[in-house]
Motif scaffolding. Structure first.
Motif, PDB file in Angstrom:
ATOM      1  N   GLY A 119      25.224  37.073  47.189  1.00 20.35           N
ATOM      2  CA  GLY A 119      25.893  38.205  46.564  1.00 20.35           C
ATOM      3  C   GLY A 119      27.404  38.149  46.721  1.00 20.35           C
ATOM      4  O   GLY A 119      28.087  39.163  46.679  1.00 20.35           O
ATOM      5  N   SER A 120      27.944  36.952  46.882  1.00 23.38           N
ATOM      6  CA  SER A 120      29.376  36.773  47.120  1.00 23.38           C
ATOM      7  C   SER A 120      30.186  37.134  45.885  1.00 23.38           C
ATOM      8  O   SER A 120      29.735  36.946  44.756  1.00 23.38           O
ATOM      9  CB  SER A 120      29.658  35.322  47.502  1.00 23.38           C
ATOM     10  OG  SER A 120      31.040  35.039  47.449  1.00 23.38           O
ATOM     11  N   PRO A 121      31.430  37.643  46.053  1.00 22.94           N
ATOM     12  CA  PRO A 121      32.313  37.877  44.900  1.00 22.94           C
ATOM     13  C   PRO A 121      32.910  36.593  44.342  1.00 22.94           C
ATOM     14  O   PRO A 121      33.852  36.632  43.579  1.00 22.94           O
ATOM     15  CB  PRO A 121      33.393  38.793  45.484  1.00 22.94           C
ATOM     16  CG  PRO A 121      33.442  38.440  46.918  1.00 22.94           C
ATOM     17  CD  PRO A 121      32.011  38.124  47.315  1.00 22.94           C
TER      18      PRO A 121
ATOM     19  N   LEU B  30      47.208  37.744  41.684  1.00 21.32           N
ATOM     20  CA  LEU B  30      46.891  38.565  42.843  1.00 21.32           C
ATOM     21  C   LEU B  30      46.135  39.827  42.443  1.00 21.32           C
ATOM     22  O   LEU B  30      45.209  40.255  43.153  1.00 21.32           O
ATOM     23  CB  LEU B  30      48.167  38.926  43.609  1.00 21.32           C
ATOM     24  CG  LEU B  30      48.922  37.772  44.261  1.00 21.32           C
ATOM     25  CD1 LEU B  30      50.037  38.311  45.146  1.00 21.32           C
ATOM     26  CD2 LEU B  30      47.995  36.874  45.060  1.00 21.32           C
ATOM     27  N   ASP B  31      46.512  40.414  41.327  1.00 23.98           N
ATOM     28  CA  ASP B  31      45.784  41.597  40.842  1.00 23.98           C
ATOM     29  C   ASP B  31      44.339  41.235  40.513  1.00 23.98           C
ATOM     30  O   ASP B  31      43.406  41.993  40.804  1.00 23.98           O
ATOM     31  CB  ASP B  31      46.479  42.175  39.611  1.00 23.98           C
ATOM     32  CG  ASP B  31      47.822  42.804  39.942  1.00 23.98           C
ATOM     33  OD1 ASP B  31      48.070  43.080  41.131  1.00 23.98           O
ATOM     34  OD2 ASP B  31      48.621  43.009  39.007  1.00 23.98           O
ATOM     35  N   TYR B  32      44.140  40.058  39.915  1.00 26.06           N
ATOM     36  CA  TYR B  32      42.795  39.603  39.576  1.00 26.06           C
ATOM     37  C   TYR B  32      41.957  39.419  40.851  1.00 26.06           C
ATOM     38  O   TYR B  32      40.805  39.849  40.918  1.00 26.06           O
ATOM     39  CB  TYR B  32      42.885  38.290  38.808  1.00 26.06           C
ATOM     40  CG  TYR B  32      41.568  37.578  38.630  1.00 26.06           C
ATOM     41  CD1 TYR B  32      40.634  38.012  37.699  1.00 26.06           C
ATOM     42  CD2 TYR B  32      41.265  36.448  39.396  1.00 26.06           C
ATOM     43  CE1 TYR B  32      39.428  37.352  37.527  1.00 26.06           C
ATOM     44  CE2 TYR B  32      40.062  35.785  39.229  1.00 26.06           C
ATOM     45  CZ  TYR B  32      39.151  36.238  38.301  1.00 26.06           C
ATOM     46  OH  TYR B  32      37.960  35.586  38.146  1.00 26.06           O
TER      47      TYR B  32
ATOM     48  N   GLU C  69      41.025  42.764  42.329  1.00 25.32           N
ATOM     49  CA  GLU C  69      39.927  43.392  41.587  1.00 25.32           C
ATOM     50  C   GLU C  69      38.573  42.841  42.018  1.00 25.32           C
ATOM     51  O   GLU C  69      37.564  43.530  41.942  1.00 25.32           O
ATOM     52  CB  GLU C  69      40.127  43.177  40.083  1.00 25.32           C
ATOM     53  CG  GLU C  69      41.273  43.982  39.493  1.00 25.32           C
ATOM     54  CD  GLU C  69      41.542  43.627  38.040  1.00 25.32           C
ATOM     55  OE1 GLU C  69      40.824  42.740  37.508  1.00 25.32           O
ATOM     56  OE2 GLU C  69      42.463  44.210  37.446  1.00 25.32           O
ATOM     57  N   ARG C  70      38.564  41.598  42.487  1.00 24.12           N
ATOM     58  CA  ARG C  70      37.323  40.975  42.933  1.00 24.12           C
ATOM     59  C   ARG C  70      37.068  41.208  44.419  1.00 24.12           C
ATOM     60  O   ARG C  70      36.098  40.701  44.966  1.00 24.12           O
ATOM     61  CB  ARG C  70      37.355  39.479  42.629  1.00 24.12           C
ATOM     62  CG  ARG C  70      37.447  39.192  41.139  1.00 24.12           C
ATOM     63  CD  ARG C  70      37.476  37.725  40.814  1.00 24.12           C
ATOM     64  NE  ARG C  70      36.189  37.073  41.068  1.00 24.12           N
ATOM     65  CZ  ARG C  70      35.914  35.814  40.700  1.00 24.12           C
ATOM     66  NH1 ARG C  70      36.835  35.102  40.069  1.00 24.12           N
ATOM     67  NH2 ARG C  70      34.730  35.288  40.957  1.00 24.12           N
ATOM     68  N   GLY C  71      37.960  41.976  45.064  1.00 24.47           N
ATOM     69  CA  GLY C  71      37.703  42.379  46.440  1.00 24.47           C
ATOM     70  C   GLY C  71      38.532  41.703  47.513  1.00 24.47           C
ATOM     71  O   GLY C  71      38.325  41.952  48.703  1.00 24.47           O
TER      72      GLY C  71
END
Length: 206
Positions: A166-168, A66-68, A71-73
């Motif tokens: 430009g997607s995360p 979940l943290d990862y 971080e990716r938005g």
């Protein structure tokens, strides 16, 4: 298609057997589902559905995963408040293809959260019943190409496919890249003949 999930809560080293996958899918709720489709002329479109069923305080998850994603938005609070019900999505969606974990989560959704079949034979039967015969895994196909790297990011980079819009790189973008890779591998490396890869999902073992 591609499914974003809250990590893994059952692990057994490098053993990716069906029983382990079943335990994770039955015990976890997916966060997103991305689907990409195209016609015979190569026109393509993709959808990314955020799912609202997951609650970090109540549902099983891997904190690092979940943290990862955060971080990716990915905003979990937004998912809870501004997303769709997974089981409603399952009742309304057309379905494409992906690897074993993605397909098992998709079956979990379209069956209203029913537990997965107890073994691989039952799973394959369910997959064919709900998704039909045309289920392909880009990872399995790429493994049949000498010199092709492992992992969707590396495979698509090798095929000169770039993340769309430009997607995360969440579920929708991953679905588009997998679809593009499938088309390139099918029409290029395999000359349009990919029947031998039907239903062969990477990670699906007895």
């Amino acid at each position: 298609m591609n499914a974003t999930r809250p990590g893994l809560v059952h692990t057994a080293g490098q053993d990716h057997c069906y029983a382990l996958m079943k335990a994770n899918v039955d015990g976890l709720k997916p966060l997103q589902v991305g689907m990409a489709v195209c016609d015979h002329q190569g026109q393509q479109v993709a959808w990314e559905f955020n799912l609202r069923d997951f609650c970090r305080l109540a549902d099983a998850h891997d904190d690092k995963a979940l943290d990862y994603l955060a971080e990716r938005g990915l905003d979990l609070d937004t998912l809870c408040n501004h997303s769709v019900d997974a089981y409603m999505l399952g009742a309304l969606s057309w379905i494409t293809y992906a690897g074993a974990y993605h397909v098992t989560y998709l079956l979990n959704i379209v069956t209203g959260g029913a537990p997965l079949p107890h073994d691989v034979v039952g799973f394959i039967g369910a997959m064919q019943y709900y998704l039909g015969q045309q289920v392909y895994d880009v990872a399995t196909m790429a493994a049949g190409c000498p010199g092709m790297p492992v992992g969707l990011d590396r495979i698509t980079a090798n095929l000169r496919i770039h993340p769309p819009w430009g997607s995360p790189r969440f579920a929708g973008a991953a679905g588009v890249r997998a679809l593009l890779a499938f088309r390139i591998l099918k029409d290029g490396q395999f000359g349009g003949n990919v029947e031998r890869f039907r239903g062969l999902l990477q990670g699906l073992q007895h």
